[in-house]
Design an enzyme around this catalytic site. Structure first.
Site, PDB file in Angstrom:
ATOM      1  N   HIS A 192      -5.457  -9.530   9.657  1.00 41.22           N
ATOM      2  CA  HIS A 192      -6.345  -8.773   8.763  1.00 41.22           C
ATOM      3  C   HIS A 192      -7.154  -9.716   7.864  1.00 41.22           C
ATOM      4  O   HIS A 192      -7.605  -9.319   6.798  1.00 41.22           O
ATOM      5  CB  HIS A 192      -5.551  -7.766   7.909  1.00 41.22           C
TER       6      HIS A 192
ATOM      7  N   ASP B  57      -2.715 -12.720   1.691  1.00 40.43           N
ATOM      8  CA  ASP B  57      -2.398 -13.526   0.506  1.00 40.43           C
ATOM      9  C   ASP B  57      -2.128 -15.004   0.782  1.00 40.43           C
ATOM     10  O   ASP B  57      -2.016 -15.802  -0.158  1.00 40.43           O
ATOM     11  CB  ASP B  57      -1.211 -12.909  -0.256  1.00 40.43           C
TER      12      ASP B  57
ATOM     13  N   PHE C 196       0.824  -1.214   0.000  1.00 42.39           N
ATOM     14  CA  PHE C 196       0.000   0.000   0.000  1.00 42.39           C
ATOM     15  C   PHE C 196       0.858   1.263   0.000  1.00 42.39           C
ATOM     16  O   PHE C 196       0.557   2.224  -0.662  1.00 42.39           O
ATOM     17  CB  PHE C 196      -0.889   0.033   1.258  1.00 42.39           C
TER      18      PHE C 196
ATOM     19  N   CYS D 183     -27.117 -13.865   6.053  1.00 46.29           N
ATOM     20  CA  CYS D 183     -27.365 -15.160   6.707  1.00 46.29           C
ATOM     21  C   CYS D 183     -26.084 -15.829   7.198  1.00 46.29           C
ATOM     22  O   CYS D 183     -26.128 -16.890   7.800  1.00 46.29           O
ATOM     23  CB  CYS D 183     -28.132 -16.108   5.778  1.00 46.29           C
TER      24      CYS D 183
ATOM     25  N   ASN E   9      12.802  -3.232   6.725  1.00 45.05           N
ATOM     26  CA  ASN E   9      11.804  -2.526   5.917  1.00 45.05           C
ATOM     27  C   ASN E   9      12.497  -1.468   5.057  1.00 45.05           C
ATOM     28  O   ASN E   9      13.297  -0.702   5.569  1.00 45.05           O
ATOM     29  CB  ASN E   9      10.783  -1.847   6.847  1.00 45.05           C
TER      30      ASN E   9
ATOM     31  N   SER F 152       6.677  -3.989   6.882  1.00 50.05           N
ATOM     32  CA  SER F 152       5.487  -3.258   7.329  1.00 50.05           C
ATOM     33  C   SER F 152       5.852  -1.819   7.652  1.00 50.05           C
ATOM     34  O   SER F 152       6.865  -1.569   8.311  1.00 50.05           O
ATOM     35  CB  SER F 152       4.870  -3.910   8.571  1.00 50.05           C
ATOM     36  N   SER F 153       5.000  -0.897   7.205  1.00 50.53           N
ATOM     37  CA  SER F 153       5.242   0.527   7.487  1.00 50.53           C
ATOM     38  C   SER F 153       4.857   0.866   8.925  1.00 50.53           C
ATOM     39  O   SER F 153       5.108   1.973   9.374  1.00 50.53           O
ATOM     40  CB  SER F 153       4.432   1.384   6.511  1.00 50.53           C
TER      41      SER F 153
ATOM     42  N   CYS G  98     -21.875 -14.466   3.537  1.00 53.52           N
ATOM     43  CA  CYS G  98     -23.035 -13.607   3.321  1.00 53.52           C
ATOM     44  C   CYS G  98     -23.182 -12.681   4.529  1.00 53.52           C
ATOM     45  O   CYS G  98     -23.137 -13.132   5.674  1.00 53.52           O
ATOM     46  CB  CYS G  98     -24.287 -14.461   3.146  1.00 53.52           C
TER      47      CYS G  98
HETATM   48  P1  CNA Z   1       2.381  -1.015   3.854  1.00 47.59           P
HETATM   49  O1  CNA Z   1       1.885   0.104   4.686  1.00 47.59           O
HETATM   50  O2  CNA Z   1       2.102  -0.992   2.392  1.00 47.59           O
HETATM   51  O3  CNA Z   1       3.985  -1.049   4.061  1.00 47.59           O
HETATM   52  C1  CNA Z   1       4.795  -1.947   3.378  1.00 47.59           C
HETATM   53  C2  CNA Z   1       6.236  -1.604   3.698  1.00 47.59           C
HETATM   54  O4  CNA Z   1       7.057  -2.633   3.159  1.00 47.59           O
HETATM   55  C3  CNA Z   1       6.711  -0.275   3.113  1.00 47.59           C
HETATM   56  O5  CNA Z   1       7.112   0.586   4.142  1.00 47.59           O
HETATM   57  C4  CNA Z   1       7.896  -0.672   2.202  1.00 47.59           C
HETATM   58  O6  CNA Z   1       9.003   0.188   2.368  1.00 47.59           O
HETATM   59  C5  CNA Z   1       8.256  -2.058   2.672  1.00 47.59           C
HETATM   60  N1  CNA Z   1       8.749  -2.965   1.630  1.00 47.59           N
HETATM   61  C6  CNA Z   1       8.223  -3.197   0.403  1.00 47.59           C
HETATM   62  N2  CNA Z   1       8.894  -4.197  -0.213  1.00 47.59           N
HETATM   63  C7  CNA Z   1       9.886  -4.579   0.629  1.00 47.59           C
HETATM   64  C8  CNA Z   1      10.908  -5.556   0.570  1.00 47.59           C
HETATM   65  N3  CNA Z   1      11.067  -6.362  -0.486  1.00 47.59           N
HETATM   66  N4  CNA Z   1      11.766  -5.673   1.625  1.00 47.59           N
HETATM   67  C9  CNA Z   1      11.647  -4.865   2.717  1.00 47.59           C
HETATM   68  N5  CNA Z   1      10.674  -3.927   2.831  1.00 47.59           N
HETATM   69  C10 CNA Z   1       9.797  -3.803   1.809  1.00 47.59           C
HETATM   70  O7  CNA Z   1       1.910  -2.426   4.384  1.00 47.59           O
HETATM   71  P2  CNA Z   1       1.513  -2.879   5.862  1.00 47.59           P
HETATM   72  O8  CNA Z   1       1.415  -4.336   5.806  1.00 47.59           O
HETATM   73  O9  CNA Z   1       2.346  -2.231   6.887  1.00 47.59           O
HETATM   74  O10 CNA Z   1       0.043  -2.260   5.996  1.00 47.59           O
HETATM   75  C11 CNA Z   1      -0.952  -3.029   6.397  1.00 47.59           C
HETATM   76  C12 CNA Z   1      -2.041  -3.273   5.337  1.00 47.59           C
HETATM   77  C13 CNA Z   1      -1.550  -3.556   3.955  1.00 47.59           C
HETATM   78  C14 CNA Z   1      -2.763  -4.518   5.723  1.00 47.59           C
HETATM   79  O11 CNA Z   1      -4.094  -4.197   5.944  1.00 47.59           O
HETATM   80  C15 CNA Z   1      -2.663  -5.493   4.546  1.00 47.59           C
HETATM   81  O12 CNA Z   1      -3.817  -6.276   4.434  1.00 47.59           O
HETATM   82  C16 CNA Z   1      -2.488  -4.620   3.383  1.00 47.59           C
HETATM   83  N6  CNA Z   1      -1.929  -5.244   2.174  1.00 47.59           N
HETATM   84  C17 CNA Z   1      -1.674  -6.591   2.099  1.00 47.59           C
HETATM   85  C18 CNA Z   1      -1.133  -7.148   0.958  1.00 47.59           C
HETATM   86  C19 CNA Z   1      -0.869  -8.642   0.885  1.00 47.59           C
HETATM   87  O13 CNA Z   1      -1.597  -9.427   1.502  1.00 47.59           O
HETATM   88  N7  CNA Z   1       0.190  -9.070   0.180  1.00 47.59           N
HETATM   89  C20 CNA Z   1      -0.825  -6.320  -0.141  1.00 47.59           C
HETATM   90  C21 CNA Z   1      -1.116  -4.939  -0.048  1.00 47.59           C
HETATM   91  C22 CNA Z   1      -1.656  -4.421   1.112  1.00 47.59           C
END
Ligand code: CNA
Length: 254
Positions: free
Chosen positions: A128, A113, A43, A139, A215, A194-195, A136
């Site tokens: 999440h 995923d 994201f 129901c 990250n 994760s951000s 549904c």
């Molecule tokens: P986010 O806020 O999009 O942060 C992702 C972080 O990962 C960023 O800060 C990037 O810098 C970092 N990043 C990206 N690629 C790499 C890599 N190869 N190595 C190291 N760091 C990397 O995502 P969060 O998960 O923090 O936010 C939570 C949301 C995003 C949740 O609700 C998820 O469901 C949602 N989400 C999930 C998916 C999935 O299931 N694959 C995809 C997109 C969003």
């Protein structure tokens, strides 16, 4: 943190391996960044995140689904399909390997995923939700996710179907409360991809004695972490697994 900034990449790997070896309980907390190398956009990555194209709070919310199911499914279905077709990458595999060798208690993931399980991780808490099924809203009848590709109305009662993912505006699922319990006694939390912007999950590091962050972009926790990598998670974890070698950790079951 200041001292840690002076360490080079090799030193930091050494420090991370040492933290893992000295930890009585290590848990991983993963986010969308662990799956970008499987081709699923996250994201909030600075240039390539889905955030740059649309606002998740608006298009992936329970209100958006109720207000306008056509638009909701038009926006979301495509990236969900991408999640379902993706394959695990080296990060997912490294974490599965660390669990197998007893170095990792399990994985708390924000991802929907299912790639941790497909890589072989046994203990995964999906805070999440997931894309294996939908239900549904009227129901509560459960369907396989493929059912949504046909249409999103319940065969049984005509109610609106929704995926079993946590949408903005939803309460947290049971896995989240289990994850809070899993954090009891956590000595080292590995925050990976994760951000740390989405609460309440972003508060889980408070429940760990030590935190390591892998990250690309900086996170609000960087200043409080024992070690921080702004590198590819697969690159860092492949090196960690290599250095752990054949040794086994506190959760090894043979
Ligand atoms: P986010 O806020 O999009 O942060 C992702 C972080 O990962 C960023 O800060 C990037 O810098 C970092 N990043 C990206 N690629 C790499 C890599 N190869 N190595 C190291 N760091 C990397 O995502 P969060 O998960 O923090 O936010 C939570 C949301 C995003 C949740 O609700 C998820 O469901 C949602 N989400 C999930 C998916 C999935 O299931 N694959 C995809 C997109 C969003």
């Amino acid at each position: 943190m200041e001292r840690m900034l002076q360490l080079d990449y090799r030193d930091k790997i050494e420090l991370l391996v040492k933290l893992i070896k000295n930890s009585a309980k290590t848990v991983a907390l993963t986010g969308a960044g662990v799956s970008t190398e499987s081709g699923i956009p996250d994201f909030r990555s600075r240039d390539s995140g889905l955030w740059n194209k649309f606002r998740p709070e608006e298009v992936a919310s329970i209100d958006a689904l109720k207000r306008d199911p056509d638009t909701f499914y038009k926006y979301n279905f495509k990236w969900w399909q991408g999640c379902l077709q993706a394959q695990p990458n080296e990060t997912h595999k490294a974490l599965a390997e660390m669990e197998k060798k007893g170095w990792l208690f399990g994985v708390i993931t924000q991802n929907i995923d299912g790639l941790h399980q497909r890589a072989g991780s046994q203990k995964v808490w999906e805070v999440h939700g997931h894309l294996r099924s939908c239900r549904c809203m009227k129901c509560k009848k459960e369907y396989d996710m493929e059912r949504l590709a046909e249409n999103y109305w319940c065969h049984h009662c005509g109610g609106l179907l929704r995926p079993n993912v946590v949408l903005f505006g939803d309460p947290m699922p049971e896995d989240y409360y289990t994850a809070e319990k899993v954090m009891t006694g956590c000595q080292l939390l590995l925050v990976i991809g994760s951000s740390l912007q989405v609460y309440p999950v972003a508060g889980l590091p408070y429940l760990s004695r030590q935190v390591a962050i892998i990250n690309y972009d900086p996170t609000p926790w960087d200043d409080n972490a024992q070690v921080v990598f702004h590198h590819s998670s697969s690159e860092v974890l492949a090196e960690v697994v290599k250095q752990l070698g054949d040794s086994t950790g506190p959760y090894f079951v043979g």
